[in-house]
Each structure stands twice: as C-alpha cells, then as structure tokens.
Design a protein around this motif. Structure first.
Motif, PDB file in Angstrom:
ATOM      1  N   PRO A 164       6.464 -11.480  -5.985  1.00 40.59           N
ATOM      2  CA  PRO A 164       6.755 -10.109  -6.415  1.00 40.59           C
ATOM      3  C   PRO A 164       5.855  -9.645  -7.551  1.00 40.59           C
ATOM      4  O   PRO A 164       5.707  -8.448  -7.792  1.00 40.59           O
ATOM      5  N   VAL A 165       5.254 -10.616  -8.247  1.00 40.31           N
ATOM      6  CA  VAL A 165       4.344 -10.329  -9.356  1.00 40.31           C
ATOM      7  C   VAL A 165       3.146 -11.271  -9.232  1.00 40.31           C
ATOM      8  O   VAL A 165       3.317 -12.466  -8.987  1.00 40.31           O
ATOM      9  N   THR A 166       1.953 -10.732  -9.385  1.00 41.40           N
ATOM     10  CA  THR A 166       0.762 -11.566  -9.293  1.00 41.40           C
ATOM     11  C   THR A 166      -0.109 -11.351 -10.531  1.00 41.40           C
ATOM     12  O   THR A 166      -0.011 -10.324 -11.204  1.00 41.40           O
ATOM     13  N   TYR A 167      -0.955 -12.320 -10.828  1.00 43.91           N
ATOM     14  CA  TYR A 167      -1.849 -12.234 -11.985  1.00 43.91           C
ATOM     15  C   TYR A 167      -3.208 -11.668 -11.581  1.00 43.91           C
ATOM     16  O   TYR A 167      -3.685 -11.863 -10.469  1.00 43.91           O
ATOM     17  N   TRP A 168      -3.811 -10.961 -12.531  1.00 47.85           N
ATOM     18  CA  TRP A 168      -5.163 -10.425 -12.360  1.00 47.85           C
ATOM     19  C   TRP A 168      -5.890 -10.528 -13.679  1.00 47.85           C
ATOM     20  O   TRP A 168      -5.278 -10.467 -14.757  1.00 47.85           O
ATOM     21  N   PHE A 169      -7.213 -10.705 -13.622  1.00 49.08           N
ATOM     22  CA  PHE A 169      -8.041 -10.667 -14.828  1.00 49.08           C
ATOM     23  C   PHE A 169      -9.395 -10.112 -14.439  1.00 49.08           C
ATOM     24  O   PHE A 169      -9.791 -10.134 -13.261  1.00 49.08           O
ATOM     25  N   ASP A 170     -10.100  -9.584 -15.399  1.00 51.62           N
ATOM     26  CA  ASP A 170     -11.413  -8.989 -15.152  1.00 51.62           C
ATOM     27  C   ASP A 170     -12.440 -10.108 -15.072  1.00 51.62           C
ATOM     28  O   ASP A 170     -13.006 -10.537 -16.078  1.00 51.62           O
ATOM     29  N   GLN A 171     -12.692 -10.573 -13.865  1.00 54.85           N
ATOM     30  CA  GLN A 171     -13.586 -11.717 -13.687  1.00 54.85           C
ATOM     31  C   GLN A 171     -15.043 -11.372 -13.947  1.00 54.85           C
ATOM     32  O   GLN A 171     -15.882 -12.264 -14.083  1.00 54.85           O
ATOM     33  N   ASN A 172     -15.359 -10.072 -14.029  1.00 56.43           N
ATOM     34  CA  ASN A 172     -16.719  -9.682 -14.383  1.00 56.43           C
ATOM     35  C   ASN A 172     -17.027  -9.977 -15.851  1.00 56.43           C
ATOM     36  O   ASN A 172     -18.188 -10.057 -16.247  1.00 56.43           O
ATOM     37  N   LYS A 173     -15.964 -10.140 -16.638  1.00 58.12           N
ATOM     38  CA  LYS A 173     -16.141 -10.440 -18.060  1.00 58.12           C
ATOM     39  C   LYS A 173     -15.879 -11.907 -18.366  1.00 58.12           C
ATOM     40  O   LYS A 173     -16.586 -12.515 -19.176  1.00 58.12           O
ATOM     41  N   SER A 174     -14.854 -12.474 -17.722  1.00 54.40           N
ATOM     42  CA  SER A 174     -14.524 -13.876 -17.988  1.00 54.40           C
ATOM     43  C   SER A 174     -13.475 -14.357 -17.000  1.00 54.40           C
ATOM     44  O   SER A 174     -12.659 -13.566 -16.523  1.00 54.40           O
ATOM     45  N   TYR A 175     -13.519 -15.653 -16.709  1.00 53.98           N
ATOM     46  CA  TYR A 175     -12.483 -16.260 -15.870  1.00 53.98           C
ATOM     47  C   TYR A 175     -11.370 -16.871 -16.724  1.00 53.98           C
ATOM     48  O   TYR A 175     -10.435 -17.463 -16.189  1.00 53.98           O
ATOM     49  N   GLU A 176     -11.478 -16.732 -18.029  1.00 50.75           N
ATOM     50  CA  GLU A 176     -10.420 -17.214 -18.913  1.00 50.75           C
ATOM     51  C   GLU A 176      -9.265 -16.220 -18.917  1.00 50.75           C
ATOM     52  O   GLU A 176      -9.384 -15.090 -18.449  1.00 50.75           O
TER      53      GLU A 176
ATOM     54  N   LEU B 276       0.812  -1.214   0.000  1.00 47.42           N
ATOM     55  CA  LEU B 276       0.000   0.000   0.000  1.00 47.42           C
ATOM     56  C   LEU B 276       0.846   1.265   0.000  1.00 47.42           C
ATOM     57  O   LEU B 276       0.372   2.333  -0.382  1.00 47.42           O
ATOM     58  N   SER B 277       2.094   1.135   0.429  1.00 54.86           N
ATOM     59  CA  SER B 277       3.011   2.276   0.399  1.00 54.86           C
ATOM     60  C   SER B 277       3.618   2.483  -0.981  1.00 54.86           C
ATOM     61  O   SER B 277       4.417   3.399  -1.190  1.00 54.86           O
ATOM     62  N   GLY B 278       3.240   1.602  -1.904  1.00 55.48           N
ATOM     63  CA  GLY B 278       3.662   1.786  -3.296  1.00 55.48           C
ATOM     64  C   GLY B 278       4.910   1.040  -3.682  1.00 55.48           C
ATOM     65  O   GLY B 278       5.606   1.421  -4.626  1.00 55.48           O
ATOM     66  N   GLY B 279       5.184  -0.072  -2.982  1.00 54.75           N
ATOM     67  CA  GLY B 279       6.449  -0.722  -3.311  1.00 54.75           C
ATOM     68  C   GLY B 279       6.375  -2.190  -3.656  1.00 54.75           C
ATOM     69  O   GLY B 279       5.535  -2.928  -3.169  1.00 54.75           O
ATOM     70  N   ASN B 280       7.281  -2.571  -4.527  1.00 53.72           N
ATOM     71  CA  ASN B 280       7.754  -3.939  -4.665  1.00 53.72           C
ATOM     72  C   ASN B 280       6.723  -4.993  -5.051  1.00 53.72           C
ATOM     73  O   ASN B 280       6.775  -6.119  -4.587  1.00 53.72           O
ATOM     74  N   MET B 281       5.790  -4.628  -5.903  1.00 56.76           N
ATOM     75  CA  MET B 281       4.897  -5.646  -6.435  1.00 56.76           C
ATOM     76  C   MET B 281       4.293  -5.176  -7.747  1.00 56.76           C
ATOM     77  O   MET B 281       3.936  -4.008  -7.901  1.00 56.76           O
ATOM     78  N   GLY B 282       4.202  -6.100  -8.703  1.00 60.28           N
ATOM     79  CA  GLY B 282       3.590  -5.812  -9.980  1.00 60.28           C
ATOM     80  C   GLY B 282       2.364  -6.681 -10.199  1.00 60.28           C
ATOM     81  O   GLY B 282       2.233  -7.756  -9.610  1.00 60.28           O
ATOM     82  N   VAL B 283       1.455  -6.217 -11.026  1.00 63.71           N
ATOM     83  CA  VAL B 283       0.236  -6.954 -11.354  1.00 63.71           C
ATOM     84  C   VAL B 283       0.206  -7.172 -12.860  1.00 63.71           C
ATOM     85  O   VAL B 283       0.263  -6.214 -13.629  1.00 63.71           O
ATOM     86  N   VAL B 284       0.129  -8.427 -13.272  1.00 61.58           N
ATOM     87  CA  VAL B 284       0.067  -8.753 -14.690  1.00 61.58           C
ATOM     88  C   VAL B 284      -1.386  -9.021 -15.076  1.00 61.58           C
ATOM     89  O   VAL B 284      -2.007  -9.963 -14.581  1.00 61.58           O
ATOM     90  N   ASP B 285      -1.926  -8.168 -15.931  1.00 62.79           N
ATOM     91  CA  ASP B 285      -3.295  -8.315 -16.424  1.00 62.79           C
ATOM     92  C   ASP B 285      -3.292  -9.387 -17.515  1.00 62.79           C
ATOM     93  O   ASP B 285      -2.652  -9.224 -18.560  1.00 62.79           O
ATOM     94  N   VAL B 286      -4.004 -10.492 -17.261  1.00 61.57           N
ATOM     95  CA  VAL B 286      -4.060 -11.584 -18.239  1.00 61.57           C
ATOM     96  C   VAL B 286      -5.500 -11.807 -18.706  1.00 61.57           C
ATOM     97  O   VAL B 286      -5.879 -12.923 -19.065  1.00 61.57           O
ATOM     98  N   SER B 287      -6.305 -10.757 -18.708  1.00 57.62           N
ATOM     99  CA  SER B 287      -7.692 -10.861 -19.168  1.00 57.62           C
ATOM    100  C   SER B 287      -7.734 -11.460 -20.570  1.00 57.62           C
ATOM    101  O   SER B 287      -6.878 -11.159 -21.418  1.00 57.62           O
ATOM    102  N   HIS B 288      -8.718 -12.300 -20.828  1.00 56.96           N
ATOM    103  CA  HIS B 288      -8.688 -13.142 -22.020  1.00 56.96           C
ATOM    104  C   HIS B 288      -8.811 -12.364 -23.323  1.00 56.96           C
ATOM    105  O   HIS B 288      -8.414 -12.855 -24.382  1.00 56.96           O
TER     106      HIS B 288
END
Length: 264
Positions: free
Chosen positions: A173-185, A101-113
């Motif tokens: 250090p990096v986690t995946y995210w996708f827009d589950q409101n549209k698809s879980y693929e 939350l302090s703005g450090g050390n993690m990235g989010v990879v958007d893998v929305s289908h």
C-alpha cells in the motif's frame, strides 16, 4: 512411480534453480513455492525472486515445470527488469496498476538522502504516473509474448526507480522512492519503521507449512497518515484470502524496528 506434489516442487527447484554458489534449502524451496501459489491465487500481483542468484531463464524453467505439472496457474509469467526477476500474475498486476492510475490506494514515501525525514506523496507526480504507465504497457506485452520465455523490459526500465516499482508489483500500500539521479542513498538510518507482515498456513502432502506472504515497512512518523492506505490493503487482502482455499490462518502483524542503515 507417481511423484507427490512436494517431490515435484523440490525436484523442480533443485533442477532449475541451483547455482554454483548456492543451492536452495528445503525451507527456502517450500517458501518460494508458497509465494508462487500466493501470486497465482491473486493474493498479490507478483513476487521478486531473491532466494539466490539464479538467472531469469532458470526461474522461467522452474515456473514452466510447475505449470506443466498443473500445480500452479498458467496465468503467471517471468519478467526481467535489468537483471531482477519477478514472477507476475498478469491479470492481477494489470488490475492493480489500473487502480493506481485511477488515483487510488497507494502512497509513495520519498526517502531521498538529502531529506531530514521521509515525506509522503501521492502518485500524482508526473514522473510517478509515467513510470506506472510504462510498467503497465510492459506487462500488457505479455499477451503477444511467447510465454515459454521470460519477458524482458529492456532499456526502457533503466531509468525507473526499481525500489518504487518493486513495491508496486508486490502489492504494497506504500512504496519507497528516492531521486536516483542524485544518489542511491536514503534517509532511513535510525528512523523507526513500522513493519507489517502477513503470514498464512498451507498444506502439502498432509504437512502444514507457515509462510510470510508479504512484508513491508512505513516510517513510524508517517504511520498515522498512511492508516487509510494500510486499512484498505488489510481489507482487500482479507477479501481475496476468503476467495481461495489453499491458505488458512491469515495473520497480519505489526512490529517496529530501528536500523543503523536500510538498503532499498
């Protein structure tokens, strides 16, 4: 007759984690215990229980049994997120979430289908920040919680992207995210992934065991962009590793894989 540590660990797993469908092998029992030790030592904030379909209550009974035998830390508690069970180190998890939350050390990879390829974000997006803040408040509730029972996140976590939350709680250090409101693929099919694994050796009753303590992936096309995050994770893990005496021979390796489908 005094039981050895190994006998205590095996007995606890067989008594509390067995199900009608599947009991744990000795290898899985020892690997699970290594994960619990790693969380208790602060090598990662939490572990996700996926050894079999044991319930959250069963995992809590297993954890309580180990704690009563004084072979794992009392700082650990069991968290249920919509039926998914995690064993969490509250102090380490809250420290980790505060850093994020302090703005450090993690990235989010958007893998929305619908994406042609994965896209790297930071955690500044409102939906990401809100999710982490809610997770932090949930874990803070443990202070007022009966630690002999699991902590249930309740309905508030139903809208969370659990793939992202698991990556955060497991200390990646990096986690995946996708827009589950549209698809879980996702768009990771036939995408080359760089897989990082951290393994270490530990002893129980004079026998050595090697266990994988952490494993995560990053799309190869984003590997260069995520290098600062990976480097920081590597350094922090080695620093924490040097402060404990249970595990030895830390080995961090990287391999590449390409899969026809990736389940998140």
């Amino acid at each position: 007759m005094v039981m050895t540590s190994r006998e205590i660990v095996v007995a606890a797993a067989k008594k509390y984690l067995s199900t009608k469908k599947k009991s744990l092998s000795l290898t899985k029992i020892l690997d699970l215990f290594a994960q619990v030790l790693a969380v208790g030592l602060g090598l990662k904030p939490a572990l996700l229980y996926d050894a079999n379909n044991a319930s959250t209550e069963q995992v809590q009974q297993y954890l309580s049994s180990l704690q009563s035998s004084q072979i794992v830390s009392n700082s650990l508690f069991t968290l249920d997120l919509t039926g998914n069970t995690l064993i969490v180190n509250q102090e380490i998890a809250l420290s980790h979430l505060n850093e994020i939350l302090s703005g450090g050390n993690m990235g989010v990879v958007d893998v929305s289908h619908l994406l042609e390829m994965p896209v790297l974000h930071d955690l500044s997006r409102v939906e990401f920040v809100n999710m982490v803040q809610q997770l932090k408040l949930t874990i803070e509730r443990f202070k007022q919680h009966d630690d002999c029972k699991p902590l249930y996140a309740g309905k508030q976590c139903e809208d969370w992207n659990l793939c992202m939350i698991f990556g955060i709680l497991l200390g990646y250090p990096v986690t995946y995210w996708f827009d589950q409101n549209k698809s879980y693929e996702n768009c990771l099919s036939m995408t080359t992934l760089m897989v990082t694994k951290a393994a270490a050796t530990w002893e129980m009753d004079a026998a050595s065991h090697t266990s994988c303590l952490s494993s995560f992936s990053v799309p190869a096309d984003l590997f260069h962009k995520t290098q600062p995050l990976l480097k920081n994770w590597n350094i922090r893990l080695q620093e924490r590793f040097e402060k404990q005496q249970v595990f030895t021979n830390l080995n961090i390796s990287q391999t590449s894989v390409t899969l026809t489908s990736v389940c998140l």
